[in-house]
Design a protein around this motif. Structure first.
Motif, PDB file in Angstrom:
ATOM      1  N   PHE A 123       0.842  -1.193   0.000  1.00 24.49           N
ATOM      2  CA  PHE A 123       0.000   0.000   0.000  1.00 24.49           C
ATOM      3  C   PHE A 123       0.879   1.245   0.000  1.00 24.49           C
ATOM      4  N   TYR A 137       0.462   5.379   1.025  1.00 20.74           N
ATOM      5  CA  TYR A 137      -0.351   6.388   1.683  1.00 20.74           C
ATOM      6  C   TYR A 137       0.382   7.723   1.603  1.00 20.74           C
ATOM      7  N   GLN A 150       0.714  11.346   3.748  1.00 22.60           N
ATOM      8  CA  GLN A 150       0.387  11.990   5.021  1.00 22.60           C
ATOM      9  C   GLN A 150       0.839  13.440   4.994  1.00 22.60           C
ATOM     10  N   PRO A 154      -2.646   9.498   7.694  1.00 23.65           N
ATOM     11  CA  PRO A 154      -2.329   9.011   6.339  1.00 23.65           C
ATOM     12  C   PRO A 154      -3.590   8.841   5.496  1.00 23.65           C
ATOM     13  N   GLU A 155      -3.467   9.146   4.209  1.00 20.80           N
ATOM     14  CA  GLU A 155      -4.561   8.971   3.264  1.00 20.80           C
ATOM     15  C   GLU A 155      -4.148   7.941   2.221  1.00 20.80           C
ATOM     16  N   PHE A 156      -5.023   6.995   1.945  1.00 19.73           N
ATOM     17  CA  PHE A 156      -4.743   5.918   1.002  1.00 19.73           C
ATOM     18  C   PHE A 156      -4.525   6.453  -0.404  1.00 19.73           C
ATOM     19  N   TYR A 213      -3.082   0.363  -3.956  1.00 22.13           N
ATOM     20  CA  TYR A 213      -2.872  -0.956  -3.361  1.00 22.13           C
ATOM     21  C   TYR A 213      -2.494  -1.969  -4.436  1.00 22.13           C
ATOM     22  N   ASP A 262      -6.254  -1.379  -6.736  1.00 23.57           N
ATOM     23  CA  ASP A 262      -7.021  -0.199  -6.324  1.00 23.57           C
ATOM     24  C   ASP A 262      -6.103   1.005  -6.453  1.00 23.57           C
ATOM     25  N   LEU A 294       4.132   7.247   2.698  1.00 19.48           N
ATOM     26  CA  LEU A 294       4.334   6.033   3.485  1.00 19.48           C
ATOM     27  C   LEU A 294       3.985   4.810   2.652  1.00 19.48           C
ATOM     28  N   ARG A 314      -4.540 -10.832   2.708  1.00 16.57           N
ATOM     29  CA  ARG A 314      -5.844 -10.669   3.299  1.00 16.57           C
ATOM     30  C   ARG A 314      -6.429 -12.056   3.479  1.00 16.57           C
ATOM     31  N   GLU A 353     -12.089 -12.532   5.675  1.00 17.69           N
ATOM     32  CA  GLU A 353     -12.564 -11.165   5.817  1.00 17.69           C
ATOM     33  C   GLU A 353     -11.740 -10.385   6.834  1.00 17.69           C
ATOM     34  N   GLN A 354     -10.670 -11.005   7.323  1.00 15.14           N
ATOM     35  CA  GLN A 354      -9.862 -10.320   8.331  1.00 15.14           C
ATOM     36  C   GLN A 354      -8.750  -9.521   7.674  1.00 15.14           C
ATOM     37  N   GLN A 355      -8.554  -8.343   8.141  1.00 13.88           N
ATOM     38  CA  GLN A 355      -7.482  -7.489   7.627  1.00 13.88           C
ATOM     39  C   GLN A 355      -6.182  -7.880   8.292  1.00 13.88           C
ATOM     40  N   THR A 375      -2.373  -7.322   9.480  1.00 17.00           N
ATOM     41  CA  THR A 375      -1.672  -6.140   9.973  1.00 17.00           C
ATOM     42  C   THR A 375      -0.813  -5.530   8.875  1.00 17.00           C
ATOM     43  N   GLN A 376      -0.917  -4.214   8.723  1.00 15.27           N
ATOM     44  CA  GLN A 376      -0.066  -3.499   7.775  1.00 15.27           C
ATOM     45  C   GLN A 376       1.132  -2.937   8.533  1.00 15.27           C
TER      46      GLN A 376
END
Lengths: 117, 110
Positions: A33, A35, A37, A43-45, A48, A56, A91, A98, A101-103, A105-106
């Motif tokens: 990813f 981001y 900032q 931070p803004e996406f 991806y 994305d 960043l 993934r 449905e669990q994210q 850790t980034q």
């Protein structure tokens, strides 16, 4: 082990110059990813990748921003014809994958601090 | 409306005191919630995930209220080393990105 690394750590560019920012994710991490900032903000996406596929790019602010990850590992964020409003910390983060449905850790790199004069 | 709203502060906290802050999120279908810590001029680092049942990690307690769409973080017995910005983070549904709040700046005072 080694974390996410980014280079350069600092970049000063003249308005109109092109810049390229590099991210080395944690080895074996599928997802990457970017981001942005700005000062005093979270931070803004931006975009991806899953392996080499850019899934994305909805957060890229303009067509001057371009990202790639050709071999599914290192990624480069390129900003063409930089403007003063591009000044921010960029960043990079990676995650293993993934899972259902669990994210996952980034993990973030130290960022590249870009200043456009 | 922003996806994640936080009151940035700063929150000036005497050493040893307890501090708590909330954030609200806009998408009721969001599934994953986190608190990240960011030190000055450093990258964000995961502090803790937030579960529906609430969870605790040492002096830190996180709560999730789905009905009101807010997440809270409580820090007990504040240490000087707790001074940082605490970012509320939400993973929107059917999405891989993280949505961050502006962060709560905490300054622990001796």
């Amino acid at each position: 082990g080694a974390g996410v690394s980014q280079s350069p750590r600092y970049k000063v560019a003249k308005r109109g110059q092109d810049v390229a920012l590099r991210c080395d994710p944690i080895s074996g991490h599928v997802s990457l990813f970017w981001y942005q900032q700005a000062l005093g903000q979270g931070p803004e996406f931006l975009t991806y990748f899953q392996n080499e596929a850019q899934l994305d790019k909805s957060g890229l602010p303009s067509d001057r921003f371009f990202a790639e990850r050709p071999e599914g590992s290192v990624s480069t964020l390129k900003i063409q014809r930089t403007q003063q409003e591009d000044s921010a910390v960029y960043l990079c983060a990676s995650s293993l994958d993934r899972v259902d449905e669990q994210q996952e850790t980034q993990y973030f790199g130290p960022g590249t601090r870009l200043l456009v004069l | 409306r922003k996806e994640v709203e936080q009151d940035p502060g700063p929150f000036n906290v005497p050493e040893g005191a307890t501090v708590a802050f909330n954030c609200t999120y806009s998408n009721s279908a969001s599934q994953s919630f986190f608190w990240y810590r960011q030190d000055c001029r450093k990258e964000p680092k995961l502090l803790m995930s937030v579960y529906s049942s609430g969870n605790e990690d040492g002096r830190f307690t996180a709560q999730l209220n789905r009905a009101s769409q807010y997440i809270s973080l409580l820090i007990r017995d504040s240490k000087l080393s707790d001074s940082a910005t605490y970012l509320c983070v939400v993973n929107p549904p059917v999405d891989n990105r993280l949505a961050f709040g502006k962060g709560n700046q905490v300054v622990v005072i001796p």
